[in-house]
Write a protein that holds these residues in place. Structure first.
Motif, PDB file in Angstrom:
ATOM      1  N   GLU A  83      -6.312   3.888   3.661  1.00 43.56           N
ATOM      2  CA  GLU A  83      -5.499   3.429   2.752  1.00 43.56           C
ATOM      3  C   GLU A  83      -4.149   3.012   3.481  1.00 43.56           C
ATOM      4  O   GLU A  83      -3.194   2.541   2.601  1.00 43.56           O
ATOM      5  CB  GLU A  83      -5.325   4.454   1.548  1.00 43.56           C
ATOM      6  CG  GLU A  83      -6.804   4.812   0.824  1.00 43.56           C
ATOM      7  CD  GLU A  83      -7.582   5.690   1.532  1.00 43.56           C
ATOM      8  OE1 GLU A  83      -8.381   5.683   1.003  1.00 43.56           O
ATOM      9  OE2 GLU A  83      -7.124   6.362   2.394  1.00 43.56           O
ATOM     10  N   GLU A 135       4.289   5.477  -1.752  1.00 44.10           N
ATOM     11  CA  GLU A 135       3.019   4.837  -1.244  1.00 44.10           C
ATOM     12  C   GLU A 135       1.812   5.828  -1.441  1.00 44.10           C
ATOM     13  O   GLU A 135       0.632   5.315  -1.620  1.00 44.10           O
ATOM     14  CB  GLU A 135       2.879   4.432   0.364  1.00 44.10           C
ATOM     15  CG  GLU A 135       3.734   2.854   0.177  1.00 44.10           C
ATOM     16  CD  GLU A 135       3.846   2.283   1.560  1.00 44.10           C
ATOM     17  OE1 GLU A 135       2.801   2.540   2.311  1.00 44.10           O
ATOM     18  OE2 GLU A 135       4.803   1.539   1.863  1.00 44.10           O
ATOM     19  N   ASP A 180       0.890   6.002  -4.866  1.00 45.50           N
ATOM     20  CA  ASP A 180       0.408   4.704  -5.485  1.00 45.50           C
ATOM     21  C   ASP A 180      -1.084   4.833  -5.031  1.00 45.50           C
ATOM     22  O   ASP A 180      -2.049   4.402  -5.611  1.00 45.50           O
ATOM     23  CB  ASP A 180       1.050   3.535  -4.718  1.00 45.50           C
ATOM     24  CG  ASP A 180       2.246   3.295  -5.405  1.00 45.50           C
ATOM     25  OD1 ASP A 180       2.530   3.965  -6.513  1.00 45.50           O
ATOM     26  OD2 ASP A 180       3.221   2.468  -4.781  1.00 45.50           O
ATOM     27  N   ARG A 181      -1.205   5.268  -3.711  1.00 44.90           N
ATOM     28  CA  ARG A 181      -2.842   5.060  -3.374  1.00 44.90           C
ATOM     29  C   ARG A 181      -3.660   6.219  -3.234  1.00 44.90           C
ATOM     30  O   ARG A 181      -4.969   6.142  -3.100  1.00 44.90           O
ATOM     31  CB  ARG A 181      -2.495   4.899  -1.727  1.00 44.90           C
ATOM     32  CG  ARG A 181      -1.832   3.750  -1.366  1.00 44.90           C
ATOM     33  CD  ARG A 181      -2.307   2.817  -0.012  1.00 44.90           C
ATOM     34  NE  ARG A 181      -1.314   1.520   0.073  1.00 44.90           N
ATOM     35  CZ  ARG A 181      -0.549   1.429   0.697  1.00 44.90           C
ATOM     36  NH1 ARG A 181       0.095   2.316   1.520  1.00 44.90           N
ATOM     37  NH2 ARG A 181       0.209   0.163   1.107  1.00 44.90           N
ATOM     38  N   TYR A 182      -3.042   7.372  -3.712  1.00 47.66           N
ATOM     39  CA  TYR A 182      -3.701   8.861  -3.908  1.00 47.66           C
ATOM     40  C   TYR A 182      -3.544   9.235  -5.194  1.00 47.66           C
ATOM     41  O   TYR A 182      -2.594  10.099  -5.313  1.00 47.66           O
ATOM     42  CB  TYR A 182      -3.678   9.582  -2.986  1.00 47.66           C
ATOM     43  CG  TYR A 182      -4.039   9.099  -1.719  1.00 47.66           C
ATOM     44  CD1 TYR A 182      -5.326   9.264  -1.185  1.00 47.66           C
ATOM     45  CD2 TYR A 182      -3.126   8.690  -0.687  1.00 47.66           C
ATOM     46  CE1 TYR A 182      -5.788   8.846   0.079  1.00 47.66           C
ATOM     47  CE2 TYR A 182      -3.562   8.284   0.833  1.00 47.66           C
ATOM     48  CZ  TYR A 182      -4.843   8.582   1.017  1.00 47.66           C
ATOM     49  OH  TYR A 182      -5.072   7.964   2.290  1.00 47.66           O
TER      50      TYR A 182
END
Length: 165
Positions: free
Chosen positions: A92, A102, A105-107
């Motif tokens: 990711e 971030e 956002d990604r996890y």
């Protein structure tokens, strides 16, 4: 975690590294491990394959050939965690230096872990998927270290405050 053999990371590579990647190239750490280095592999297996260098002890344990910025953690002879530094990143795109936002956002299912007050330890974010997880240690703004492997061992490592050295 006293049964763990913990190896430290060495000096960042210069020039080219043994697996043919140029210095500064990015490698992916996922919840299975690294290319050719799987969680659950034994020390003997990795040594036999030439991946684990027991003769190059750093920080009290063996090192991974061609991976100067990776510190393996073994428990009862099995690889349970990998501490990784830049340029390693998750699929990711999270790496040392990534903004904490971030990670969120990604996890989206990430759990916040608070370091005990009065210590110099970093806070953590645990992104779990089944029995595996990423543990992102951060200073409140940016990721400082990424640890991947078995979720229970990542959480135990965080709770006990154990590092690779």
């Amino acid at each position: 975690m006293t049964a763990a053999s913990i190896a430290g990371s060495g000096v960042p590579p210069t020039g080219s590294i043994p697996n043919g990647r140029p210095a500064g190239s990015v490698e992916i750490i996922d919840l299975n491990g690294l290319r050719n280095i799987e969680f659950g592999a034994t020390e003997d297996e990795l040594t036999r394959r030439g991946i684990l260098r027991t003769s190059l002890d750093a920080c009290g344990g063996p090192m991974l050939a061609g991976h100067d910025m990776v510190s393996p953690v073994f428990v009862e002879d099995k690889l349970v965690l990998l501490w990784v530094g830049d340029p390693m990143r998750t699929p990711e795109g999270i790496t040392a230096g990534s903004p904490v936002d971030e990670v969120w956002d990604r996890y989206p299912e990430v759990s916040r872990l608070r370091a005990p007050q009065g210590t110099r330890r970093l806070d953590g974010l645990l992104a779990r998927s089944g029995d595996r997880a990423y543990l992102f240690l951060h200073d409140g703004r940016t990721v400082r270290k990424t640890i991947a492997g078995y979720a229970d061992w990542a959480r135990r490592l965080f709770d006990e405050g154990v590092g690779p050295c």
